[in-house]
Design a protein around this motif. Structure first.
Motif, PDB file in Angstrom:
ATOM      1  N   ASP A   1       0.792  -1.197  -0.083  1.00 30.75           N
ATOM      2  CA  ASP A   1       0.153   0.068   0.098  1.00 30.75           C
ATOM      3  C   ASP A   1       0.878   1.364   0.124  1.00 30.75           C
ATOM      4  O   ASP A   1       0.454   2.148  -0.784  1.00 30.75           O
ATOM      5  CB  ASP A   1      -1.076  -0.034   1.164  1.00 30.75           C
ATOM      6  N   ARG A   2       1.908   1.188   0.966  1.00 25.56           N
ATOM      7  CA  ARG A   2       2.884   2.472   0.987  1.00 25.56           C
ATOM      8  C   ARG A   2       3.633   2.763  -0.341  1.00 25.56           C
ATOM      9  O   ARG A   2       3.822   3.600  -0.952  1.00 25.56           O
ATOM     10  CB  ARG A   2       3.836   2.490   2.193  1.00 25.56           C
ATOM     11  N   GLU A   3       4.241   1.536  -0.905  1.00 23.80           N
ATOM     12  CA  GLU A   3       5.009   1.647  -2.180  1.00 23.80           C
ATOM     13  C   GLU A   3       4.281   1.927  -3.109  1.00 23.80           C
ATOM     14  O   GLU A   3       4.477   2.951  -3.975  1.00 23.80           O
ATOM     15  CB  GLU A   3       5.709   0.314  -2.246  1.00 23.80           C
ATOM     16  N   TYR A   4       2.871   1.450  -3.524  1.00 24.93           N
ATOM     17  CA  TYR A   4       2.092   1.806  -4.629  1.00 24.93           C
ATOM     18  C   TYR A   4       1.607   3.240  -4.463  1.00 24.93           C
ATOM     19  O   TYR A   4       1.055   3.840  -5.286  1.00 24.93           O
ATOM     20  CB  TYR A   4       1.365   0.675  -5.186  1.00 24.93           C
ATOM     21  N   GLY A   5       1.147   3.652  -3.422  1.00 20.28           N
ATOM     22  CA  GLY A   5       0.373   4.725  -3.072  1.00 20.28           C
ATOM     23  C   GLY A   5       1.247   6.046  -3.281  1.00 20.28           C
ATOM     24  O   GLY A   5       0.982   7.000  -3.517  1.00 20.28           O
ATOM     25  N   ASN A   6       2.752   5.936  -3.463  1.00 20.48           N
ATOM     26  CA  ASN A   6       3.705   6.914  -3.796  1.00 20.48           C
ATOM     27  C   ASN A   6       3.335   7.442  -5.219  1.00 20.48           C
ATOM     28  O   ASN A   6       2.968   6.462  -5.967  1.00 20.48           O
ATOM     29  CB  ASN A   6       4.843   6.618  -3.488  1.00 20.48           C
ATOM     30  N   ASN A   7       3.503   8.621  -5.424  1.00 25.65           N
ATOM     31  CA  ASN A   7       3.663   9.328  -6.775  1.00 25.65           C
ATOM     32  C   ASN A   7       2.039   9.077  -7.656  1.00 25.65           C
ATOM     33  O   ASN A   7       2.237   8.641  -8.695  1.00 25.65           O
ATOM     34  CB  ASN A   7       4.742   8.682  -7.680  1.00 25.65           C
ATOM     35  N   GLY A   8       1.262   8.904  -7.154  1.00 29.09           N
ATOM     36  CA  GLY A   8      -0.273   8.667  -7.659  1.00 29.09           C
ATOM     37  C   GLY A   8      -0.409   7.219  -7.932  1.00 29.09           C
ATOM     38  O   GLY A   8      -1.357   7.033  -8.669  1.00 29.09           O
TER      39      GLY A   8
END
Length: 129
Positions: free
Chosen positions: A66-73
Motif C-alpha cells: 500500500d505504501r509503495e504503490y500509493g507513492n506518486n499517484g
C-alpha cells in the motif's frame, strides 16, 4: 512462494497461490511487490482469493504494498479477500487504510476511475499555470 502475475496495459494482477500468508511467505511477497513496482508498474491488484489465513507478517506485507504503490499517484488494491482474512483486517482496522475491492472486475473499474480522476486532475493543474 507460488504465485501468478498477469501484466495488463495499465496495471498488474498479482495472485499468491498459497492458503497462508505468514512469516514464511510474507518476506517473499514484499520482495515480489517491490520488484513489480521497480519494473515501472504503478498500479497493482493483489488477488487474495486463494489466501485463507494471514498473520501479522502478512499484514505488514500488505502495508508495504500500500505504501509503495500509493507513492506518486499509484494504486494498490486488494481483491477477493476471504471472510476470515477480512475479519482480521477489520479487527486491526486495516480495512479503513487499505483499498479493498470485492473482485477483479471491481478492481478494473476502480483503476479506470483512478485514471480518469488523475488525468483530469493533471489537466486542471496545467491550465492553472
Amino acid at each position: 512462494m507460488k504465485y501468478s502475475i498477469d501484466k495488463k496495459e495499465q496495471y498488474v494482477i498479482f495472485t499468491p497461490l498459497e492458503e497462508k500468508l505468514d512469516s514464511l511467505l510474507a518476506p517473499k511477497l514484499k520482495s515480489e511487490l517491490l520488484t513489480v513496482h521497480a519494473e515501472g508498474y504503478g498500479k497493482l491488484v493483489l488477488d487474495m482469493s486463494y489466501v485463507k489465513y494471514v498473520d501479522s507478517s502478512g499484514l505488514s506485507a500488505l502495508l508495504v504494498g500500500d505504501r509503495e504503490y500509493g507513492n506518486n499517484g499509484g494504486l494498490f488494491l486488494i481483491s477477493g479477500v476471504q471472510d476470515h482474512v477480512m475479519k482480521l483486517l477489520q479487527i486491526s482496522m486495516l480495512d479503513k487504510k487499505l483499498n479493498i475491492v470485492s473482485d477483479l472486475e471491481e478492481a478494473g473499474e476502480t483503476i479506470f476511475m483512478h485514471e480518469i480522476e488523475n488525468g483530469s486532475g493533471e489537466e486542471e493543474e496545467e491550465t492553472e499555470d
